[in-house]
Design an enzyme around this catalytic site. Structure first.
Site, PDB file in Angstrom:
ATOM      1  N   HIS A  46     -14.071  69.504 -17.960  1.00 22.64           N
ATOM      2  CA  HIS A  46     -13.442  70.256 -18.888  1.00 22.64           C
ATOM      3  C   HIS A  46     -11.903  70.027 -18.963  1.00 22.64           C
ATOM      4  O   HIS A  46     -11.596  69.899 -17.981  1.00 22.64           O
ATOM      5  CB  HIS A  46     -13.870  71.861 -18.198  1.00 22.64           C
ATOM      6  CG  HIS A  46     -13.310  72.737 -19.195  1.00 22.64           C
ATOM      7  ND1 HIS A  46     -12.664  73.956 -18.764  1.00 22.64           N
ATOM      8  CD2 HIS A  46     -13.205  73.107 -20.298  1.00 22.64           C
ATOM      9  CE1 HIS A  46     -12.153  74.836 -19.635  1.00 22.64           C
ATOM     10  NE2 HIS A  46     -12.647  74.080 -20.850  1.00 22.64           N
TER      11      HIS A  46
ATOM     12  N   ASP B 227      -6.625  54.479 -34.737  1.00 23.02           N
ATOM     13  CA  ASP B 227      -6.447  53.249 -35.758  1.00 23.02           C
ATOM     14  C   ASP B 227      -6.147  51.806 -35.098  1.00 23.02           C
ATOM     15  O   ASP B 227      -5.829  51.991 -33.762  1.00 23.02           O
ATOM     16  CB  ASP B 227      -5.644  53.477 -36.875  1.00 23.02           C
ATOM     17  CG  ASP B 227      -4.036  53.647 -36.503  1.00 23.02           C
ATOM     18  OD1 ASP B 227      -3.733  53.015 -35.522  1.00 23.02           O
ATOM     19  OD2 ASP B 227      -3.570  54.713 -36.979  1.00 23.02           O
TER      20      ASP B 227
ATOM     21  N   HIS C 219       4.389  62.016 -33.708  1.00 29.00           N
ATOM     22  CA  HIS C 219       3.349  60.717 -33.288  1.00 29.00           C
ATOM     23  C   HIS C 219       4.034  60.148 -32.162  1.00 29.00           C
ATOM     24  O   HIS C 219       3.345  59.892 -31.396  1.00 29.00           O
ATOM     25  CB  HIS C 219       3.722  60.019 -34.752  1.00 29.00           C
ATOM     26  CG  HIS C 219       2.889  58.633 -34.599  1.00 29.00           C
ATOM     27  ND1 HIS C 219       1.540  58.806 -34.594  1.00 29.00           N
ATOM     28  CD2 HIS C 219       3.197  57.437 -34.377  1.00 29.00           C
ATOM     29  CE1 HIS C 219       1.018  57.461 -34.377  1.00 29.00           C
ATOM     30  NE2 HIS C 219       1.963  56.614 -34.307  1.00 29.00           N
TER      31      HIS C 219
ATOM     32  N   PHE D  23      -1.695  57.181 -39.366  1.00 29.66           N
ATOM     33  CA  PHE D  23      -1.824  58.356 -38.316  1.00 29.66           C
ATOM     34  C   PHE D  23      -3.240  58.807 -38.337  1.00 29.66           C
ATOM     35  O   PHE D  23      -3.455  60.099 -38.023  1.00 29.66           O
ATOM     36  CB  PHE D  23      -0.870  59.423 -38.919  1.00 29.66           C
ATOM     37  CG  PHE D  23       0.523  59.046 -39.321  1.00 29.66           C
ATOM     38  CD1 PHE D  23       1.388  58.935 -37.935  1.00 29.66           C
ATOM     39  CD2 PHE D  23       1.053  58.942 -40.397  1.00 29.66           C
ATOM     40  CE1 PHE D  23       2.674  58.723 -38.088  1.00 29.66           C
ATOM     41  CE2 PHE D  23       2.290  58.430 -40.477  1.00 29.66           C
ATOM     42  CZ  PHE D  23       3.340  58.246 -39.271  1.00 29.66           C
ATOM     43  N   SER D  24      -4.314  57.829 -38.178  1.00 25.84           N
ATOM     44  CA  SER D  24      -5.627  58.231 -38.084  1.00 25.84           C
ATOM     45  C   SER D  24      -5.729  57.998 -36.328  1.00 25.84           C
ATOM     46  O   SER D  24      -6.323  57.036 -36.134  1.00 25.84           O
ATOM     47  CB  SER D  24      -6.637  57.170 -38.691  1.00 25.84           C
ATOM     48  OG  SER D  24      -6.303  57.313 -40.022  1.00 25.84           O
ATOM     49  N   ASN D  25      -5.236  58.971 -35.692  1.00 23.58           N
ATOM     50  CA  ASN D  25      -5.342  58.967 -34.267  1.00 23.58           C
ATOM     51  C   ASN D  25      -5.484  60.335 -33.912  1.00 23.58           C
ATOM     52  O   ASN D  25      -4.883  61.237 -34.399  1.00 23.58           O
ATOM     53  CB  ASN D  25      -3.999  58.528 -33.798  1.00 23.58           C
ATOM     54  CG  ASN D  25      -3.493  56.887 -34.246  1.00 23.58           C
ATOM     55  OD1 ASN D  25      -4.260  56.106 -33.821  1.00 23.58           O
ATOM     56  ND2 ASN D  25      -2.862  57.035 -35.037  1.00 23.58           N
TER      57      ASN D  25
END
EC number: 5.4.99.62
Length: 131
Positions: free
Chosen positions: A20, A28, A98, A120-122
């Site tokens: 948990h 990316d 970022h 920004f595909s994170n």
């Protein structure tokens, strides 16, 4: 042979070991990974596998209670943001700069590198509980 959807042995091991509030990151192809953070490199070529494909696969086995995204995704990649929100409609979202997201990768159990080539595909996934 394993019957569930995550068949990558490294990724499956990391997910199985999470408790948990532990963190797992997916990103990316260009995201820098801090020294000491395990990198599970799934990238084969541009866009393969995509960020969305990997995220969907991970979500099939990981309970998620909160996600962390770069603030910049709102303006620089709103399509990806909408797709993430569609997959996780009831999950709390925290937006951070970022630069902070990159630093926070050091706190994750692993970083899963995709072939994604959009900005920004994170994401950082915070694990929930299944009970």
């Amino acid at each position: 042979m394993k019957k569930t959807t995550v068949i990558n042995s490294e990724l499956s091991t990391v997910i199985a070991g999470m408790g948990h509030m532990d963190w797992l990151s997916i990103g990316d192809a260009g995201m820098p990974v801090p020294m000491g953070t395990q990198k599970i490199d799934l990238a084969l070529t541009k866009q393969l596998p995509s960020f969305q494909d990997v995220l969907k696969n991970v979500l099939s086995e990981l309970a998620v209670q909160k996600i962390y995204l770069a603030e910049e995704i709102k303006t620089q990649n709103p399509e990806q943001l909408a797709a993430i929100q569609a997959l996780l409609p009831d999950v709390e979202v925290a937006f951070v700069p970022h630069s902070q997201l990159k630093q926070d990768l050091a706190k994750t159990h692993a970083f899963v590198r995709t072939g994604e080539m959009t900005p920004f595909s994170n994401i950082i996934l915070e694990s929930g509980v299944t009970f």
